[in-house]
Design a protein around this motif. Sequence first.
Motif, PDB file in Angstrom:
ATOM      1  N   THR A  94       0.807  -1.222   0.000  1.00  0.00           N
ATOM      2  CA  THR A  94       0.000   0.000   0.000  1.00  0.00           C
ATOM      3  C   THR A  94       0.840   1.273   0.000  1.00  0.00           C
ATOM      4  N   ILE A  95       2.137   1.156   0.277  1.00  0.00           N
ATOM      5  CA  ILE A  95       2.968   2.369   0.254  1.00  0.00           C
ATOM      6  C   ILE A  95       3.260   2.796  -1.187  1.00  0.00           C
ATOM      7  N   VAL A  96       3.134   1.869  -2.137  1.00  0.00           N
ATOM      8  CA  VAL A  96       3.354   2.214  -3.542  1.00  0.00           C
ATOM      9  C   VAL A  96       2.065   2.132  -4.356  1.00  0.00           C
ATOM     10  N   GLU A  97       1.066   1.401  -3.837  1.00  0.00           N
ATOM     11  CA  GLU A  97      -0.242   1.310  -4.480  1.00  0.00           C
ATOM     12  C   GLU A  97      -1.312   1.564  -3.427  1.00  0.00           C
ATOM     13  N   PRO A  98      -1.604   2.828  -3.117  1.00  0.00           N
ATOM     14  CA  PRO A  98      -2.563   3.135  -2.050  1.00  0.00           C
ATOM     15  C   PRO A  98      -3.924   2.482  -2.253  1.00  0.00           C
ATOM     16  N   GLN A  99      -4.334   2.303  -3.503  1.00  0.00           N
ATOM     17  CA  GLN A  99      -5.644   1.723  -3.782  1.00  0.00           C
ATOM     18  C   GLN A  99      -5.706   0.244  -3.407  1.00  0.00           C
ATOM     19  N   HIS A 100      -4.545  -0.373  -3.215  1.00  0.00           N
ATOM     20  CA  HIS A 100      -4.522  -1.802  -2.883  1.00  0.00           C
ATOM     21  C   HIS A 100      -5.121  -2.069  -1.507  1.00  0.00           C
ATOM     22  N   VAL A 101      -5.220  -1.032  -0.678  1.00  0.00           N
ATOM     23  CA  VAL A 101      -5.764  -1.209   0.664  1.00  0.00           C
ATOM     24  C   VAL A 101      -7.204  -1.720   0.612  1.00  0.00           C
ATOM     25  N   LYS A 102      -7.933  -1.379  -0.446  1.00  0.00           N
ATOM     26  CA  LYS A 102      -9.322  -1.829  -0.567  1.00  0.00           C
ATOM     27  C   LYS A 102      -9.412  -3.349  -0.725  1.00  0.00           C
ATOM     28  N   LYS A 103      -8.333  -3.953  -1.227  1.00  0.00           N
ATOM     29  CA  LYS A 103      -8.335  -5.396  -1.457  1.00  0.00           C
ATOM     30  C   LYS A 103      -7.922  -6.189  -0.229  1.00  0.00           C
ATOM     31  N   ILE A 104      -7.348  -5.520   0.770  1.00  0.00           N
ATOM     32  CA  ILE A 104      -6.815  -6.265   1.908  1.00  0.00           C
ATOM     33  C   ILE A 104      -7.486  -5.903   3.232  1.00  0.00           C
ATOM     34  N   GLN A 105      -8.510  -5.058   3.183  1.00  0.00           N
ATOM     35  CA  GLN A 105      -9.241  -4.704   4.394  1.00  0.00           C
ATOM     36  C   GLN A 105     -10.730  -4.965   4.187  1.00  0.00           C
ATOM     37  N   ILE A 106     -11.380  -5.472   5.233  1.00  0.00           N
ATOM     38  CA  ILE A 106     -12.821  -5.676   5.197  1.00  0.00           C
ATOM     39  C   ILE A 106     -13.380  -5.488   6.596  1.00  0.00           C
ATOM     40  N   LEU A 107     -14.483  -4.782   6.703  1.00  0.00           N
ATOM     41  CA  LEU A 107     -15.085  -4.510   8.005  1.00  0.00           C
ATOM     42  C   LEU A 107     -15.493  -5.809   8.694  1.00  0.00           C
ATOM     43  N   HIS A 108     -15.255  -5.869  10.009  1.00  0.00           N
ATOM     44  CA  HIS A 108     -15.685  -7.039  10.771  1.00  0.00           C
ATOM     45  C   HIS A 108     -17.197  -7.257  10.613  1.00  0.00           C
ATOM     46  N   SER A 109     -17.941  -6.159  10.565  1.00  0.00           N
ATOM     47  CA  SER A 109     -19.400  -6.254  10.484  1.00  0.00           C
ATOM     48  C   SER A 109     -19.873  -6.826   9.151  1.00  0.00           C
ATOM     49  N   HIS A 110     -18.977  -6.848   8.147  1.00  0.00           N
ATOM     50  CA  HIS A 110     -19.355  -7.363   6.830  1.00  0.00           C
ATOM     51  C   HIS A 110     -19.387  -8.886   6.814  1.00  0.00           C
ATOM     52  N   TYR A 111     -18.401  -9.522   7.457  1.00  0.00           N
ATOM     53  CA  TYR A 111     -18.323 -10.983   7.384  1.00  0.00           C
ATOM     54  C   TYR A 111     -18.803 -11.674   8.656  1.00  0.00           C
ATOM     55  N   LEU A 112     -19.036 -10.916   9.733  1.00  0.00           N
ATOM     56  CA  LEU A 112     -19.551 -11.482  10.979  1.00  0.00           C
ATOM     57  C   LEU A 112     -20.995 -11.020  11.160  1.00  0.00           C
ATOM     58  N   SER A 158       9.231  12.008  11.946  1.00  0.00           N
ATOM     59  CA  SER A 158      10.183  11.588  10.920  1.00  0.00           C
ATOM     60  C   SER A 158      10.427  10.088  10.937  1.00  0.00           C
ATOM     61  N   VAL A 159       9.878   9.385  11.936  1.00  0.00           N
ATOM     62  CA  VAL A 159       9.985   7.924  11.993  1.00  0.00           C
ATOM     63  C   VAL A 159       8.582   7.343  11.926  1.00  0.00           C
ATOM     64  N   VAL A 160       8.319   6.499  10.933  1.00  0.00           N
ATOM     65  CA  VAL A 160       6.988   5.965  10.695  1.00  0.00           C
ATOM     66  C   VAL A 160       6.983   4.466  10.951  1.00  0.00           C
ATOM     67  N   SER A 161       5.982   3.981  11.682  1.00  0.00           N
ATOM     68  CA  SER A 161       5.814   2.547  11.885  1.00  0.00           C
ATOM     69  C   SER A 161       5.296   1.909  10.607  1.00  0.00           C
ATOM     70  N   SER A 162       5.783   0.717  10.308  1.00  0.00           N
ATOM     71  CA  SER A 162       5.339   0.013   9.101  1.00  0.00           C
ATOM     72  C   SER A 162       4.307  -1.055   9.434  1.00  0.00           C
ATOM     73  N   ALA A 163       3.564  -0.859  10.511  1.00  0.00           N
ATOM     74  CA  ALA A 163       2.659  -1.901  10.993  1.00  0.00           C
ATOM     75  C   ALA A 163       1.238  -1.789  10.463  1.00  0.00           C
ATOM     76  N   ARG A 164       0.828  -0.673   9.900  1.00  0.00           N
ATOM     77  CA  ARG A 164      -0.557  -0.507   9.480  1.00  0.00           C
ATOM     78  C   ARG A 164      -0.640   0.013   8.040  1.00  0.00           C
ATOM     79  N   ALA A 165      -1.521  -0.578   7.271  1.00  0.00           N
ATOM     80  CA  ALA A 165      -1.689  -0.168   5.880  1.00  0.00           C
ATOM     81  C   ALA A 165      -2.113   1.291   5.780  1.00  0.00           C
ATOM     82  N   ASN A 166      -3.013   1.733   6.657  1.00  0.00           N
ATOM     83  CA  ASN A 166      -3.477   3.117   6.592  1.00  0.00           C
ATOM     84  C   ASN A 166      -2.340   4.103   6.787  1.00  0.00           C
ATOM     85  N   THR A 167      -1.407   3.751   7.703  1.00  0.00           N
ATOM     86  CA  THR A 167      -0.254   4.619   7.955  1.00  0.00           C
ATOM     87  C   THR A 167       0.612   4.731   6.718  1.00  0.00           C
ATOM     88  N   LEU A 168       0.887   3.603   6.085  1.00  0.00           N
ATOM     89  CA  LEU A 168       1.739   3.599   4.903  1.00  0.00           C
ATOM     90  C   LEU A 168       1.053   4.279   3.727  1.00  0.00           C
TER      91      LEU A 168
END
Length: 397
Positions: A94-112, A158-168
């Motif tokens: 997602t740091i090079v393809e921001p739109q890719h986040v739509k393919k890897i995230q889904i609301l809990h309420s959608h599948y539960l 100036s230091v960014v965590s690489s743990a979350r797609a939204n952050t990247l």
Amino acid sequence: MIALLLLQIIFFVGYYVMSITFGLFKIFLTLLKFKNLAISTLCNRIPIEDRKKVVIVGGGFSGSIVAQKLENDYQVTLIDTKDFFEFTPSILRTIVEPQHVKKIQILHSHYLKHTNVIQKEVLGVQSREVILDDRSVEFDYLVINSGSSYNSPFKESSVVSSARANTLRENYYHIRKLKRILIIGGGIVGVELAAEIVDHFKGKEVTIVHSQSKLMNRFPKKTIRYTEEFLQKRGVKLIYNERVVAHRGQTFITDQGSEIIAEQAFLCTGIAPNSNFIKNSYPDAISENGYIKANDQLQMAGTTFYRNIFVSGDVLHVREEKLAQTAECTASIVVNNINAMESRCEHKMQSYKPFAKPVLISLGKYSAIFVYKDYSITGFLPALLKQAVEFKTMVRY
């Protein structure tokens, strides 16, 4: 140039073939889910309000699977700090393809459909209840899948965590303007992030500072050699046996006195298990590294084991790589063991034993490494395989 174009054509053909295949697979899974729901509704004569309460902490790979498999037969509550499931192995894309986040995230309420989802941080656990900031949630069974996070010694922007797609994703437009980038840590995450940047953006000066003598030091020599050659051919500078300990503005300083100029740093090291909420009530269940101990049946264990509290996923104290496959395997065992206990068939409880699992390491979009034990396969096919794994996972939701 022609070879690269041909590679891209093959990749996209394979990508769309997988899209169609897994689309059909998703339809099959949906029909199967409705079938299982119908069977559960017809066979489970216990009113919903009288069913046992299962509370799940964490909605990653493990927690989401446990919730899906138990929600039709129990009163299930999922407590997570975010309101969506995220396919973490593809976060760095997602740091090079921001739109890719739509393919890897889904609301809990959608599948539960029958799970109570609470977006909160868990503050503590007692013998029969989970403590939140504004309430407590009772349970008959508790499943802890709280995962891990980056424990950053740096607080500045100036230091960014690489743990979350939204952050990247938010850094995409920022990183396009940067010239010098520092990556702190040369494990899988640091390597994948560097590869994504140099594969997509041209003219970036990327430096990896790693505290060990080689990248991804637990992997086979072929894997390490291929990775180093891949990165160095694309201009990545590798600094070994040093740690970044401080920085002044855009100058980052290592414990060996090296100074690295970078407009942005990405922290890819210092992962810590999310287990603080357990320490006060169950200090004997916490390992010296902060992971939560469990017996072979994945029941939380200290000086004794706790029958109704289970542990799975990254936070589990077990000697193996923290992989999505591990989380999925432990989740399935937890589900089986809760059902076995509830049906008073404890002789059917299963044990979890660590075992070697394949690992896929991305090196940009069109190259990757498949690693299993001492064997490695490099190049285009592993990259396509990783796309297939992402498809296969996301169609379940």
